[in-house]
Design an enzyme around this catalytic site. Structure first.
Site, PDB file in Angstrom:
ATOM      1  N   GLU A  47     -13.001  -6.051  -3.187  1.00 40.36           N
ATOM      2  CA  GLU A  47     -12.606  -4.748  -2.653  1.00 40.36           C
ATOM      3  C   GLU A  47     -11.499  -4.201  -3.559  1.00 40.36           C
ATOM      4  O   GLU A  47     -10.380  -4.720  -3.558  1.00 40.36           O
ATOM      5  CB  GLU A  47     -12.122  -4.916  -1.213  1.00 40.36           C
ATOM      6  CG  GLU A  47     -11.936  -3.628  -0.444  1.00 40.36           C
ATOM      7  CD  GLU A  47     -11.527  -3.892   0.998  1.00 40.36           C
ATOM      8  OE1 GLU A  47     -10.601  -3.199   1.466  1.00 40.36           O
ATOM      9  OE2 GLU A  47     -12.103  -4.793   1.641  1.00 40.36           O
ATOM     10  N   ASP A  58      -2.682   0.784   6.030  1.00 44.96           N
ATOM     11  CA  ASP A  58      -2.096  -0.322   5.283  1.00 44.96           C
ATOM     12  C   ASP A  58      -0.692  -0.664   5.747  1.00 44.96           C
ATOM     13  O   ASP A  58       0.117   0.208   6.066  1.00 44.96           O
ATOM     14  CB  ASP A  58      -2.064   0.021   3.785  1.00 44.96           C
ATOM     15  CG  ASP A  58      -3.460   0.141   3.201  1.00 44.96           C
ATOM     16  OD1 ASP A  58      -4.331  -0.630   3.624  1.00 44.96           O
ATOM     17  OD2 ASP A  58      -3.682   1.012   2.346  1.00 44.96           O
TER      18      ASP A  58
END
Length: 258
Positions: A47, A58
């Site tokens: 990824e 995040d």
């Protein structure tokens, strides 16, 4: 066949492991070295994170890495050029992870064309509305044989999960908790109950569990309840600490064994 579909079709009983890293951190030119090191270490797919100034999903580790990458000068065009330069040298499938705003500015048609031209097999766009995916993005992504991967969380309704399952391909990214990314020491009973519930739904698409996987306990729990696991923050931290992808991967494998 799309490389992501091949990975799942050929895995047999193997539990898969995918790693995330933020392109451009710790160095602008390190993308190829990280991907090649992952392939040498037997990682099933990568990824590749495109840094963004407002990464809603995040946690602090990946936010910090993104800030460094942006300061280093990483852009979507630079990243895709780096991937294109190595596409004939690597066999490991690549998944582009990035937020919607830069993709929209790039232009959907050009973006998915360039993903395919750079050897990318799939894309994760966490803030892409599902209606926009169906009406605008999916026809373009399908044209270039790019899988658009959708996320589900403990807050996602069963109806929504089945709708995603019926309208996507590749795999479903199963977020372990409703929080942001970040390493966890263990998955509590509530998370395990969530895993068990999703298992009972008998979805068509394979699932990968991510967010919080950092040691043997969380890895095994994820792998027991899905096709495999995705590790992000733990590897991003080690990559910055070691400054060398092979050393970071060696340390990661050691940490995952205990």
């Amino acid at each position: 066949m799309n490389k992501i579909n091949q990975v799942f079709a050929n895995r047999g009983d193997k539990k898969l492991l995918s790693l995330y890293f933020c392109a451009g951190c710790p160095t602008l030119e390190g993308t190829a070295d990280v991907i090649k090191a992952m392939e040498r270490h037997g990682i099933d797919f990568v990824e590749v994170g495109m840094p963004f100034s407002d990464p809603l999903a995040d946690g602090p580790v990946i936010q910090s890495a993104g800030t460094i990458a942006l300061k280093n000068g990483m852009t979507t065009k630079i990243l895709l050029a780096q991937l294109k330069a190595i596409k004939d040298e690597i066999h490991i499938p690549l998944v582009f992870m990035g937020y919607l705003n830069p993709v929209m500015h790039y232009g959907y048609e050009q973006f998915f064309h360039d993903l395919a031209d750079s050897g990318v097999s799939a894309a994760i766009i966490p803030d892409l509305p599902f209606a926009d995916y169906q009406q605008i993005v999916k026809p373009i992504a399908d044209k270039y044989d790019i899988r658009v991967i959708m996320m589900i969380t403990p807050e996602t309704s069963d109806e929504r999960i089945r709708f995603i399952d019926d309208n996507t391909d590749g795999f479903i990214y199963m977020v372990s908790s409703a929080s942001v990314t970040g390493a966890q020491k263990e998955f509590d009973a509530k998370k395990v109950a969530y895993f068990n519930h999703i298992n009972s739904m008998n979805l068509h698409n394979p699932r990968m569990i991510g967010f919080g996987i950092s040691n043997k306990q969380t890895l095994e729990s994820a792998q027991q309840n899905a096709a495999g696991a995705i590790i992000g923050s733990k590897f991003v931290t080690l990559l910055r600490e070691k400054g060398d992808p092979d050393k970071a991967l060696d340390q990661l494998m050691e940490d995952l064994s205990k």
